[in-house]
Design an enzyme around this catalytic site. Structure first.
Site, PDB file in Angstrom:
ATOM      1  N   ASP A 208      -1.550  -6.701   0.177  1.00  0.00           N
ATOM      2  CA  ASP A 208      -2.379  -6.028  -0.837  1.00  0.00           C
ATOM      3  C   ASP A 208      -1.677  -6.001  -2.194  1.00  0.00           C
ATOM      4  O   ASP A 208      -2.237  -6.429  -3.207  1.00  0.00           O
ATOM      5  CB  ASP A 208      -2.682  -4.580  -0.424  1.00  0.00           C
ATOM      6  CG  ASP A 208      -3.727  -4.492   0.672  1.00  0.00           C
ATOM      7  OD1 ASP A 208      -3.952  -5.497   1.362  1.00  0.00           O
ATOM      8  OD2 ASP A 208      -4.308  -3.402   0.834  1.00  0.00           O
TER       9      ASP A 208
ATOM     10  N   ALA B  47     -11.752   1.709   1.462  1.00  0.00           N
ATOM     11  CA  ALA B  47     -12.822   0.771   1.771  1.00  0.00           C
ATOM     12  C   ALA B  47     -12.293  -0.647   1.967  1.00  0.00           C
ATOM     13  O   ALA B  47     -13.058  -1.586   2.031  1.00  0.00           O
ATOM     14  CB  ALA B  47     -13.874   0.790   0.666  1.00  0.00           C
TER      15      ALA B  47
ATOM     16  N   SER C 102      -7.519  -0.317  -3.137  1.00  0.00           N
ATOM     17  CA  SER C 102      -7.426   0.655  -4.237  1.00  0.00           C
ATOM     18  C   SER C 102      -6.025   1.250  -4.358  1.00  0.00           C
ATOM     19  O   SER C 102      -5.504   1.396  -5.464  1.00  0.00           O
ATOM     20  CB  SER C 102      -8.502   1.732  -4.108  1.00  0.00           C
ATOM     21  OG  SER C 102      -8.041   2.854  -3.452  1.00  0.00           O
ATOM     22  N   SER C 103      -5.371   1.565  -3.247  1.00  0.00           N
ATOM     23  CA  SER C 103      -4.048   2.192  -3.359  1.00  0.00           C
ATOM     24  C   SER C 103      -3.037   1.211  -3.971  1.00  0.00           C
ATOM     25  O   SER C 103      -2.237   1.587  -4.832  1.00  0.00           O
ATOM     26  CB  SER C 103      -3.559   2.692  -1.996  1.00  0.00           C
ATOM     27  OG  SER C 103      -3.429   1.625  -1.092  1.00  0.00           O
TER      28      SER C 103
ATOM     29  N   LEU D 117     -10.611  -2.370  -0.186  1.00  0.00           N
ATOM     30  CA  LEU D 117     -10.614  -3.149  -1.430  1.00  0.00           C
ATOM     31  C   LEU D 117      -9.300  -3.006  -2.194  1.00  0.00           C
ATOM     32  O   LEU D 117      -9.213  -3.353  -3.371  1.00  0.00           O
ATOM     33  CB  LEU D 117     -11.804  -2.743  -2.307  1.00  0.00           C
ATOM     34  CG  LEU D 117     -13.157  -3.243  -1.806  1.00  0.00           C
ATOM     35  CD1 LEU D 117     -14.302  -2.642  -2.612  1.00  0.00           C
ATOM     36  CD2 LEU D 117     -13.254  -4.762  -1.869  1.00  0.00           C
TER      37      LEU D 117
ATOM     38  N   PRO E 155     -13.469   1.548  -4.902  1.00  0.00           N
ATOM     39  CA  PRO E 155     -13.701   2.621  -3.931  1.00  0.00           C
ATOM     40  C   PRO E 155     -12.487   2.811  -3.020  1.00  0.00           C
ATOM     41  O   PRO E 155     -11.846   1.836  -2.633  1.00  0.00           O
ATOM     42  CB  PRO E 155     -14.919   2.157  -3.139  1.00  0.00           C
ATOM     43  CG  PRO E 155     -15.208   0.787  -3.567  1.00  0.00           C
ATOM     44  CD  PRO E 155     -14.404   0.429  -4.765  1.00  0.00           C
TER      45      PRO E 155
HETATM   46  O1  PMV Z   1      -7.079  -2.153   4.880  1.00  0.00           O
HETATM   47  P1  PMV Z   1      -6.509  -3.077   3.876  1.00  0.00           P
HETATM   48  O2  PMV Z   1      -7.524  -3.848   3.099  1.00  0.00           O
HETATM   49  O3  PMV Z   1      -5.480  -2.449   3.007  1.00  0.00           O
HETATM   50  O4  PMV Z   1      -5.784  -4.259   4.650  1.00  0.00           O
HETATM   51  C1  PMV Z   1      -4.859  -4.058   5.646  1.00  0.00           C
HETATM   52  C2  PMV Z   1      -4.390  -5.382   6.141  1.00  0.00           C
HETATM   53  C3  PMV Z   1      -3.591  -5.314   7.431  1.00  0.00           C
HETATM   54  O5  PMV Z   1      -3.257  -6.653   7.753  1.00  0.00           O
HETATM   55  C4  PMV Z   1      -4.428  -4.735   8.551  1.00  0.00           C
HETATM   56  C5  PMV Z   1      -2.341  -4.494   7.270  1.00  0.00           C
HETATM   57  C6  PMV Z   1      -1.286  -5.125   6.381  1.00  0.00           C
HETATM   58  O6  PMV Z   1      -0.376  -4.375   5.986  1.00  0.00           O
HETATM   59  O7  PMV Z   1      -1.341  -6.326   6.119  1.00  0.00           O
END
Ligand code: PMV
Length: 325
Positions: A155, A107, A111-112, A109, A104
């Site tokens: 990510d 969210a 995805s990008s 998770l 999703p």
């Molecule tokens: O929103 P998400 O799951 O892509 O996570 C972002 C994580 C942060 O620490 C808030 C930002 C980052 O770039 O690490």
């Protein structure tokens, strides 16, 4: 001549177990892949003669048969393709890239990042290059910058390696030792959240009051180190307590949301060892660490408290395992 499939890759989603936001400021974070939700990329060689164009089919973002060169220069899919082509020869024949993701969007998770990693890995593989996870992750990081502004890189790293990682900005990720079986439920508030916005909010707070923000980042970093030990020792009750403490600090950073707090409380009162928001916050999802015999109770409690969807994922020495909606 029909279309020929040159490559098919699939890349999992991810959740951040501990350390989000503070990781942007140099603190460590723990993140795990979530299997069962995936980005799939298939790269086809087209039969037609003609210019060696690359076209995209990504129905989830309303792109069908669109030439990559027709997309705006900053479009994440265009940038992902260009990143891949920066390490390979341009193909001398036309290609079609098909992207289907069950992760999703918006969210938390990943995805990008998963789509960027899948496009880069798929296209380079189709053109004869097998890149390492570190190489793919580095190229995908350039795409992540478009989404986040100043991403830590957690990510793209987690989904490119597809294994639990101890991550620190600017360093090679370290594999996480997992000394037991940890069951996690992921609850989705259904509230679309912009990581760029919450990262910006934290930055503003930090600019106004560096001392107390840095103290919180450090406190989160210390929890992450302790959590790493708890994971290695298979100590779920301790890990749960650390997660709940991490949530409290994230609340203080101003990135929680009443809907997230409601799910965190619901999970804990139904017997979870601990719970916290996961990812950027401001909506999106939360995670709860759950004793196996409380799984159904916690799931029901999350749904009653407003979770639109609940996924499960199991973390064990074999890495992340199957997750189901
Ligand atoms: O929103 P998400 O799951 O892509 O996570 C972002 C994580 C942060 O620490 C808030 C930002 C980052 O770039 O690490």
């Amino acid at each position: 001549m029909r279309e020929t499939l040159l490559a098919h890759v699939q890349v999992p989603g991810k959740v951040i177990l501990m350390g989000e936001h503070a990781v942007v400021y140099g603190q460590p974070a723990l993140a795990i892949p979530v299997f069962g939700v995936e980005a799939h990329v298939r790269v086809w060689r087209l039969p037609q003669e003609g210019p060696p164009d690359i076209s995209l089919d990504a129905p989830q973002v309303q792109l069908e048969g669109v030439s990559v060169s027709a997309l705006p220069a900053e479009h994440p899919l265009r940038v992902a393709v260009e990143q891949a082509l920066s390490v390979t020869q341009k193909p001398p024949f036309p290609l079609r890239i098909e992207i289907v993701s069950t992760i999703p969007m918006a969210a938390g998770l990943g995805s990008s990042a998963a789509v960027a990693v899948a496009v880069i890995r798929g296209l380079t593989l189709a053109l004869g290059h097998r890149l390492s996870p570190s190489e793919v992750s580095g190229l995908a990081y350039e795409v992540e910058k478009i989404h986040h502004g100043t991403p830590s890189g957690v990510d793209n790293t987690t989904v490119a390696y597809a294994r639990p990682v101890y991550f620190r900005r600017g360093r090679s990720p370290e594999p996480l030792e997992v000394g037991g079986v940890f069951l996690l439920l992921i609850g989705d508030t259904g509230i679309p959240a912009s990581t760029r916005e919450t990262v910006g909010r934290v930055r503003e707070g930090w600019l106004q009051d560096r001392e107390s923000y840095e103290a919180r980042f450090q406190a989160i970093g210390a929890l992450v180190e302790e959590a790493r030990q708890a994971l290695a020792q298979g100590d779920a009750p301790r890990l749960g307590r650390l997660m709940s403490e991490n949530h409290r600090l994230l609340q203080e950073l101003g990135v929680s949301h009443p809907a997230l707090d409601a799910l965190v409380n619901a999970a804990r009162s139904a017997g979870a060892w601990g719970a916290k928001l996961s990812g950027g916050g401001g909506g999106g999802n939360m995670i709860a660490l759950v004793p196996q015999d409380r799984e159904e109770a916690v799931r029901q409690s999350l749904v009653r408290a407003g979770a639109l969807r609940v996924w499960r994922t199991v973390l064990s020495s074999e890495g992340g395992r199957r997750s189901t909606p």
